[in-house]
Design a protein around this motif. Structure first.
Motif, PDB file in Angstrom:
ATOM      1  N   ALA A   1       0.737  -1.091  -0.059  1.00 39.20           N
ATOM      2  CA  ALA A   1       0.126  -0.162   0.126  1.00 39.20           C
ATOM      3  C   ALA A   1       0.880   1.031   0.010  1.00 39.20           C
ATOM      4  CB  ALA A   1      -0.762  -0.108   1.315  1.00 39.20           C
ATOM      5  N   VAL A   2       1.890   1.167   0.761  1.00 40.16           N
ATOM      6  CA  VAL A   2       2.911   2.480   0.823  1.00 40.16           C
ATOM      7  C   VAL A   2       3.414   2.703  -0.500  1.00 40.16           C
ATOM      8  CG1 VAL A   2       5.084   3.340   1.826  1.00 40.16           C
ATOM      9  CG2 VAL A   2       3.089   2.308   3.236  1.00 40.16           C
ATOM     10  N   GLY A   3       4.176   1.647  -1.266  1.00 43.25           N
ATOM     11  CA  GLY A   3       4.519   1.646  -2.429  1.00 43.25           C
ATOM     12  C   GLY A   3       3.500   2.199  -3.700  1.00 43.25           C
ATOM     13  N   ILE A   4       2.252   1.689  -3.450  1.00 47.80           N
ATOM     14  CA  ILE A   4       1.139   2.210  -4.302  1.00 47.80           C
ATOM     15  C   ILE A   4       0.941   4.001  -4.209  1.00 47.80           C
ATOM     16  CG2 ILE A   4      -1.156   2.320  -4.703  1.00 47.80           C
ATOM     17  CD1 ILE A   4      -1.397  -0.744  -4.502  1.00 47.80           C
ATOM     18  N   TYR A   5       1.280   4.267  -2.937  1.00 45.75           N
ATOM     19  CA  TYR A   5       1.106   5.806  -2.619  1.00 45.75           C
ATOM     20  C   TYR A   5       2.344   6.320  -3.106  1.00 45.75           C
ATOM     21  CZ  TYR A   5       1.802  10.016   0.323  1.00 45.75           C
ATOM     22  OH  TYR A   5       1.709  11.285   0.716  1.00 45.75           O
ATOM     23  N   VAL A   6       3.703   5.984  -3.063  1.00 40.03           N
ATOM     24  CA  VAL A   6       4.584   6.609  -3.604  1.00 40.03           C
ATOM     25  C   VAL A   6       4.456   6.858  -5.089  1.00 40.03           C
ATOM     26  CG1 VAL A   6       7.218   6.299  -4.308  1.00 40.03           C
ATOM     27  CG2 VAL A   6       6.220   5.956  -1.979  1.00 40.03           C
ATOM     28  N   VAL A   7       3.874   5.538  -5.658  1.00 44.04           N
ATOM     29  CA  VAL A   7       3.448   5.701  -7.067  1.00 44.04           C
ATOM     30  C   VAL A   7       2.682   6.826  -7.609  1.00 44.04           C
ATOM     31  CG1 VAL A   7       2.581   4.421  -9.313  1.00 44.04           C
ATOM     32  CG2 VAL A   7       4.256   3.486  -7.665  1.00 44.04           C
ATOM     33  N   ALA A   8       1.512   6.747  -6.561  1.00 42.82           N
ATOM     34  CA  ALA A   8       0.331   7.651  -6.827  1.00 42.82           C
ATOM     35  C   ALA A   8       0.907   9.208  -6.766  1.00 42.82           C
ATOM     36  CB  ALA A   8      -0.715   7.520  -5.759  1.00 42.82           C
ATOM     37  N   VAL A   9       1.865   9.305  -5.736  1.00 39.55           N
ATOM     38  CA  VAL A   9       2.391  10.858  -5.651  1.00 39.55           C
ATOM     39  C   VAL A   9       3.357  11.005  -6.755  1.00 39.55           C
ATOM     40  CG1 VAL A   9       4.118  12.135  -4.416  1.00 39.55           C
ATOM     41  CG2 VAL A   9       2.446  10.452  -3.135  1.00 39.55           C
ATOM     42  N   ALA A  10       4.029  10.172  -7.215  1.00 34.27           N
ATOM     43  CA  ALA A  10       4.634  10.454  -8.376  1.00 34.27           C
ATOM     44  C   ALA A  10       3.892  10.670  -9.804  1.00 34.27           C
ATOM     45  CB  ALA A  10       5.650   9.480  -8.906  1.00 34.27           C
ATOM     46  N   PHE A  11       2.720  10.077  -9.682  1.00 33.74           N
ATOM     47  CA  PHE A  11       1.932  10.295 -11.086  1.00 33.74           C
ATOM     48  C   PHE A  11       1.039  11.759 -10.910  1.00 33.74           C
ATOM     49  CE2 PHE A  11      -2.259   9.723 -12.819  1.00 33.74           C
ATOM     50  CZ  PHE A  11      -2.234   9.298 -14.108  1.00 33.74           C
ATOM     51  N   GLY A  12       0.787  11.998  -9.559  1.00 35.53           N
ATOM     52  CA  GLY A  12       0.300  13.097  -9.230  1.00 35.53           C
ATOM     53  C   GLY A  12       1.078  14.527  -9.516  1.00 35.53           C
ATOM     54  N   LYS A  13       2.538  14.270  -9.309  1.00 42.94           N
ATOM     55  CA  LYS A  13       3.482  15.397  -9.831  1.00 42.94           C
ATOM     56  C   LYS A  13       3.557  15.412 -11.359  1.00 42.94           C
ATOM     57  CE  LYS A  13       4.761  16.332  -5.487  1.00 42.94           C
ATOM     58  NZ  LYS A  13       4.114  17.628  -5.004  1.00 42.94           N
ATOM     59  N   VAL A  14       3.351  14.079 -12.009  1.00 46.43           N
ATOM     60  CA  VAL A  14       3.538  14.152 -13.369  1.00 46.43           C
ATOM     61  C   VAL A  14       2.137  15.056 -13.889  1.00 46.43           C
ATOM     62  CG1 VAL A  14       3.439  12.764 -15.389  1.00 46.43           C
ATOM     63  CG2 VAL A  14       4.814  12.315 -13.709  1.00 46.43           C
ATOM     64  N   GLN A  15       1.165  14.760 -13.321  1.00 51.49           N
ATOM     65  CA  GLN A  15      -0.230  15.269 -13.934  1.00 51.49           C
ATOM     66  C   GLN A  15       0.064  16.884 -13.657  1.00 51.49           C
ATOM     67  OE1 GLN A  15      -3.153  13.255 -11.707  1.00 51.49           O
ATOM     68  NE2 GLN A  15      -4.095  12.892 -13.695  1.00 51.49           N
ATOM     69  N   ASP A  16       0.545  17.330 -12.328  1.00 51.84           N
ATOM     70  CA  ASP A  16       0.779  18.813 -12.129  1.00 51.84           C
ATOM     71  C   ASP A  16       1.789  19.349 -13.239  1.00 51.84           C
ATOM     72  OD1 ASP A  16       0.083  20.924 -10.576  1.00 51.84           O
ATOM     73  OD2 ASP A  16       2.196  20.617  -9.852  1.00 51.84           O
ATOM     74  N   ALA A  17       2.728  18.720 -13.636  1.00 52.51           N
ATOM     75  CA  ALA A  17       3.672  19.230 -14.416  1.00 52.51           C
ATOM     76  C   ALA A  17       3.276  19.463 -15.794  1.00 52.51           C
ATOM     77  CB  ALA A  17       4.883  18.293 -14.538  1.00 52.51           C
ATOM     78  N   ILE A  18       2.350  18.682 -16.289  1.00 54.66           N
ATOM     79  CA  ILE A  18       1.663  18.852 -17.745  1.00 54.66           C
ATOM     80  C   ILE A  18       0.434  19.919 -17.738  1.00 54.66           C
ATOM     81  CG2 ILE A  18       2.553  16.722 -18.342  1.00 54.66           C
ATOM     82  CD1 ILE A  18      -0.039  15.610 -18.281  1.00 54.66           C
ATOM     83  N   GLY A  19       0.157  20.176 -16.297  1.00 53.18           N
ATOM     84  CA  GLY A  19      -1.033  21.310 -16.303  1.00 53.18           C
ATOM     85  C   GLY A  19      -2.109  20.796 -15.876  1.00 53.18           C
ATOM     86  N   GLU A  20      -2.337  19.496 -15.708  1.00 52.80           N
ATOM     87  CA  GLU A  20      -3.897  19.005 -15.418  1.00 52.80           C
ATOM     88  C   GLU A  20      -4.238  19.641 -13.914  1.00 52.80           C
ATOM     89  OE1 GLU A  20      -4.331  15.080 -16.462  1.00 52.80           O
ATOM     90  OE2 GLU A  20      -3.634  15.181 -18.431  1.00 52.80           O
ATOM     91  N   ASP A  21      -3.495  19.850 -12.918  1.00 53.19           N
ATOM     92  CA  ASP A  21      -3.913  20.316 -11.836  1.00 53.19           C
ATOM     93  C   ASP A  21      -4.729  19.351 -11.053  1.00 53.19           C
ATOM     94  OD1 ASP A  21      -4.008  22.123  -9.704  1.00 53.19           O
ATOM     95  OD2 ASP A  21      -5.722  23.050 -10.342  1.00 53.19           O
TER      96      ASP A  21
END
Length: 332
Positions: free
Chosen positions: A300-320
């Motif tokens: 579950a913690v590993g999935i959380y780390v992946v989700a955080v990274a995915f959220g950062k990518v979304q933020d970087a491409i402007g999806e907020d």
């Protein structure tokens, strides 16, 4: 005679009430047996019914914990799971103590349900009557519950002997048919209660003052929420243990908030992530010879780390994406 019939012949005081759930359990055995014939997975072979029950309990917790945990996280009550887990441990100790002293014959998990619900109400009562912050009331109940449980366990009452690790860290192999049936009953109660009170709980979660002004009984719905949490904690304790049970209430929800755009979406995303963590964690635990609860938490913690990274990518491409808990839109 079927296994369900044998269980009824060996019925305890509550087993007649749980009889329909034993038939559900029989159906689950059949489904996983068919899955074994299709996949050949060793851990679900027909003779490993303890694994069948562990998977069923895990999947149920994968739904219940995020369902209730989403409300808790948004109310900044994430640590209430720890407090109630420690009092549920006291409930297990009470059941074992009574069984040893007067041969009551009741499941320790059933006494854990009763004690955890009482503890949940005490947390609310202390907060309401003393104006103490929630974390103060939780700390008081947590320490009292664990002290009571430890005291009862340490007393040699009629030869009382307890495998402490089973309750502290959980154990996939000790989920009995009776405990699985109790968990199925809790599953129905919790899902039905959330479905009936979802709008009121949501209103109280995000704006208690407005909810009170509109005529809602805020104290009543606060009590409903903590009682639901107590029931989830007891159910999850079977495979997660006291130490790790709060993780399933918090970690999948925290991961979902990194990518979800609404409150409702965060519930369903957190459920999906929790189910993945449960299945992978149980699989890794079985094939790796590890303890199930800790493996589920690590996944579950590993999935959380992946989700955080995915959220950062979304933020970087402007999806907020709405990454902060307090910013999640409550709209559908």
């Amino acid at each position: 005679m079927t296994t369900a019939g044998v269980l009824l012949l060996q019925a305890g005081p509550l087993d007649p009430l749980l009889a329909p759930l034993y038939w559900v359990l029989e159906l689950w055995y059949w489904l996983l047996t068919q899955a074994y014939h299709l996949t050949g997975l060793e851990m679900i072979q027909p003779t490993y019914r303890f694994m069948h029950r562990a998977i069923l309990v895990g999947l149920c917790i994968g739904i219940l914990a995020p369902l209730v945990g989403t409300f808790l996280v948004h109310r900044q009550l994430a640590l209430i799971g720890d407090a109630l887990a420690h009092t549920a441990f006291a409930g297990v100790a009470v059941g074992l103590f009574l069984n040893a002293v007067i041969d009551l014959g009741v499941s320790p998990y059933l006494t854990a349900v009763v004690v955890a619900v009482i503890a949940a109400l005490l947390i609310e009562l202390i907060s309401e009557t003393t104006d103490a912050y929630n974390d103060v009331s939780m700390a008081i109940v947590l320490s009292t519950g664990f002290a009571l449980g430890s005291t009862l366990i340490s007393i040699n009452a009629g030869g009382l002997s307890v495998g402490i690790d089973q309750y502290l860290f959980g154990n996939l192999s000790t989920v009995s048919p009776g405990n699985a049936a109790i968990l199925l009953a809790l599953f129905g109660v919790i899902v039905a209660t959330v479905a009936l009170t979802r709008n009121q709980l949501l209103y109280v979660t995000f704006d208690e003052t407005a909810a009170a002004v509109s005529g809602l009984s805020v104290h009543w719905y606060n009590r409903v929420m903590v009682m639901l949490t107590a029931l989830v904690v007891v159910g999850a304790m079977q495979i997660m243990g006291v130490i790790l049970v709060a993780a399933m209430l918090v970690v999948p929800v925290a991961a979902a908030t990194q990518v979800a755009r609404s409150f409702t979406e965060s519930i369903f995303v957190s459920m999906a992530l929790a189910e993945i963590a449960v299945l992978l964690g149980i699989g890794f635990a079985y094939y790796g010879g590890a303890t199930g609860g800790p493996m589920i938490v690590l996944v579950a913690v590993g999935i959380y780390v992946v989700a955080v990274a995915f959220g950062k990518v979304q933020d970087a491409i402007g999806e907020d994406p709405m990454q902060e808990v307090t910013r999640i839109d409550t709209g559908e």
